[in-house]
Design a protein around this motif. Structure first.
Motif, PDB file in Angstrom:
ATOM      1  N   VAL A   9       0.868  -1.173   0.000  1.00  0.00           N
ATOM      2  CA  VAL A   9       0.000   0.000   0.000  1.00  0.00           C
ATOM      3  C   VAL A   9       0.908   1.227   0.000  1.00  0.00           C
ATOM      4  N   VAL A  10       0.734   2.070  -1.011  1.00  0.00           N
ATOM      5  CA  VAL A  10       1.560   3.267  -1.159  1.00  0.00           C
ATOM      6  C   VAL A  10       0.708   4.503  -0.885  1.00  0.00           C
ATOM      7  N   ASP A  11       1.206   5.382  -0.037  1.00  0.00           N
ATOM      8  CA  ASP A  11       0.549   6.676   0.177  1.00  0.00           C
ATOM      9  C   ASP A  11       1.004   7.577  -0.972  1.00  0.00           C
ATOM     10  N   GLU A  12       0.256   7.540  -2.060  1.00  0.00           N
ATOM     11  CA  GLU A  12       0.647   8.230  -3.288  1.00  0.00           C
ATOM     12  C   GLU A  12       0.746   9.743  -3.107  1.00  0.00           C
ATOM     13  N   ALA A  13      -0.038  10.303  -2.220  1.00  0.00           N
ATOM     14  CA  ALA A  13      -0.012  11.747  -1.988  1.00  0.00           C
ATOM     15  C   ALA A  13       1.291  12.206  -1.350  1.00  0.00           C
ATOM     16  N   ARG A  14       1.922  11.347  -0.545  1.00  0.00           N
ATOM     17  CA  ARG A  14       3.176  11.706   0.137  1.00  0.00           C
ATOM     18  C   ARG A  14       4.420  11.318  -0.640  1.00  0.00           C
ATOM     19  N   CYS A  15       4.295  10.426  -1.613  1.00  0.00           N
ATOM     20  CA  CYS A  15       5.448   9.908  -2.352  1.00  0.00           C
ATOM     21  C   CYS A  15       6.115  11.018  -3.168  1.00  0.00           C
ATOM     22  N   LYS A  16       7.453  11.058  -3.117  1.00  0.00           N
ATOM     23  CA  LYS A  16       8.230  12.051  -3.869  1.00  0.00           C
ATOM     24  C   LYS A  16       8.887  11.469  -5.111  1.00  0.00           C
ATOM     25  N   GLY A  17       8.617  10.214  -5.402  1.00  0.00           N
ATOM     26  CA  GLY A  17       9.137   9.606  -6.623  1.00  0.00           C
ATOM     27  C   GLY A  17      10.636   9.408  -6.644  1.00  0.00           C
ATOM     28  N   CYS A  18      11.233   9.076  -5.518  1.00  0.00           N
ATOM     29  CA  CYS A  18      12.690   8.925  -5.450  1.00  0.00           C
ATOM     30  C   CYS A  18      13.183   7.654  -6.150  1.00  0.00           C
ATOM     31  N   ASN A  19      12.276   6.686  -6.379  1.00  0.00           N
ATOM     32  CA  ASN A  19      12.569   5.446  -7.109  1.00  0.00           C
ATOM     33  C   ASN A  19      13.341   4.404  -6.292  1.00  0.00           C
ATOM     34  N   LEU A  20      13.650   4.675  -5.040  1.00  0.00           N
ATOM     35  CA  LEU A  20      14.390   3.711  -4.226  1.00  0.00           C
ATOM     36  C   LEU A  20      13.616   2.415  -4.042  1.00  0.00           C
ATOM     37  N   CYS A  21      12.318   2.518  -3.851  1.00  0.00           N
ATOM     38  CA  CYS A  21      11.493   1.322  -3.650  1.00  0.00           C
ATOM     39  C   CYS A  21      11.447   0.465  -4.906  1.00  0.00           C
ATOM     40  N   VAL A  22      11.386   1.096  -6.052  1.00  0.00           N
ATOM     41  CA  VAL A  22      11.344   0.363  -7.319  1.00  0.00           C
ATOM     42  C   VAL A  22      12.625  -0.442  -7.501  1.00  0.00           C
ATOM     43  N   VAL A  23      13.748   0.159  -7.195  1.00  0.00           N
ATOM     44  CA  VAL A  23      15.042  -0.513  -7.315  1.00  0.00           C
ATOM     45  C   VAL A  23      15.177  -1.635  -6.282  1.00  0.00           C
ATOM     46  N   ALA A  24      14.636  -1.428  -5.079  1.00  0.00           N
ATOM     47  CA  ALA A  24      14.773  -2.412  -4.002  1.00  0.00           C
ATOM     48  C   ALA A  24      13.872  -3.633  -4.176  1.00  0.00           C
ATOM     49  N   CYS A  25      12.813  -3.525  -4.949  1.00  0.00           N
ATOM     50  CA  CYS A  25      11.840  -4.613  -5.067  1.00  0.00           C
ATOM     51  C   CYS A  25      12.398  -5.768  -5.908  1.00  0.00           C
ATOM     52  N   PRO A  26      12.541  -6.959  -5.313  1.00  0.00           N
ATOM     53  CA  PRO A  26      13.110  -8.090  -6.058  1.00  0.00           C
ATOM     54  C   PRO A  26      12.149  -8.690  -7.095  1.00  0.00           C
ATOM     55  N   THR A  27      10.851  -8.395  -6.964  1.00  0.00           N
ATOM     56  CA  THR A  27       9.875  -8.988  -7.886  1.00  0.00           C
ATOM     57  C   THR A  27       9.320  -7.988  -8.892  1.00  0.00           C
ATOM     58  N   LYS A  28       9.854  -6.783  -8.914  1.00  0.00           N
ATOM     59  CA  LYS A  28       9.410  -5.729  -9.840  1.00  0.00           C
ATOM     60  C   LYS A  28       7.910  -5.474  -9.718  1.00  0.00           C
ATOM     61  N   THR A  29       7.442  -5.401  -8.491  1.00  0.00           N
ATOM     62  CA  THR A  29       6.036  -5.154  -8.204  1.00  0.00           C
ATOM     63  C   THR A  29       5.683  -3.678  -8.316  1.00  0.00           C
ATOM     64  N   LEU A  30       6.661  -2.807  -8.130  1.00  0.00           N
ATOM     65  CA  LEU A  30       6.423  -1.366  -8.104  1.00  0.00           C
ATOM     66  C   LEU A  30       7.028  -0.655  -9.310  1.00  0.00           C
ATOM     67  N   ALA A  31       6.434   0.483  -9.672  1.00  0.00           N
ATOM     68  CA  ALA A  31       6.968   1.330 -10.737  1.00  0.00           C
ATOM     69  C   ALA A  31       6.502   2.759 -10.490  1.00  0.00           C
ATOM     70  N   LEU A  32       7.253   3.708 -11.027  1.00  0.00           N
ATOM     71  CA  LEU A  32       6.830   5.102 -10.944  1.00  0.00           C
ATOM     72  C   LEU A  32       5.827   5.382 -12.054  1.00  0.00           C
ATOM     73  N   THR A  33       4.906   6.284 -11.768  1.00  0.00           N
ATOM     74  CA  THR A  33       3.918   6.645 -12.773  1.00  0.00           C
ATOM     75  C   THR A  33       4.586   7.413 -13.907  1.00  0.00           C
ATOM     76  N   ILE A  34       4.007   7.283 -15.070  1.00  0.00           N
ATOM     77  CA  ILE A  34       4.482   8.016 -16.246  1.00  0.00           C
ATOM     78  C   ILE A  34       3.333   8.903 -16.708  1.00  0.00           C
ATOM     79  N   GLY A  35       3.567  10.200 -16.761  1.00  0.00           N
ATOM     80  CA  GLY A  35       2.543  11.125 -17.210  1.00  0.00           C
ATOM     81  C   GLY A  35       1.478  11.438 -16.174  1.00  0.00           C
ATOM     82  N   GLU A  36       1.704  11.049 -14.933  1.00  0.00           N
ATOM     83  CA  GLU A  36       0.753  11.330 -13.860  1.00  0.00           C
ATOM     84  C   GLU A  36       1.540  11.760 -12.631  1.00  0.00           C
ATOM     85  N   VAL A  37       1.095  12.822 -11.967  1.00  0.00           N
ATOM     86  CA  VAL A  37       1.781  13.326 -10.774  1.00  0.00           C
ATOM     87  C   VAL A  37       0.779  13.496  -9.639  1.00  0.00           C
ATOM     88  N   ASN A  38       1.307  13.518  -8.413  1.00  0.00           N
ATOM     89  CA  ASN A  38       0.443  13.764  -7.258  1.00  0.00           C
ATOM     90  C   ASN A  38       0.260  15.267  -7.066  1.00  0.00           C
TER      91      ASN A  38
END
Length: 76
Positions: A9-38
């Motif tokens: 569960v991601v608090d999308e309103a607080r996320c700053k898009g640093c991408n650390l979580c995407v890199v850390a995920c071993p199963t590639k479950t997460l990604a940053l949005t493209i063309g959409e911002v909070n």
């Protein structure tokens, strides 16, 4: 036999898009949005696949504590 799966569960309103979580995920479950911002103007992290294993690597590296990982036991 049971298996552990995770749910991210991601608090999308607080996320700053640093991408650390995407890199850390071993199963590639997460990604940053493209063309959409909070409301702050940041591309944010989003759950894009149902492959979470509940390791919580994403939550551990998130500098703003925007991610919560839940674990669930399912019977196969």
């Amino acid at each position: 036999m049971s298996k552990i799966i995770g749910a991210v569960v991601v608090d999308e309103a607080r996320c700053k898009g640093c991408n650390l979580c995407v890199v850390a995920c071993p199963t590639k479950t997460l990604a940053l949005t493209i063309g959409e911002v909070n409301h702050k103007g940041y591309a944010f992290c989003r759950n894009v696949a149902d492959k979470c294993i509940g390791c919580a690597s994403c939550a551990i590296v998130c500098p703003d504590a925007c991610i919560t990982v839940y674990k669930k036991k399912v019977n196969e």
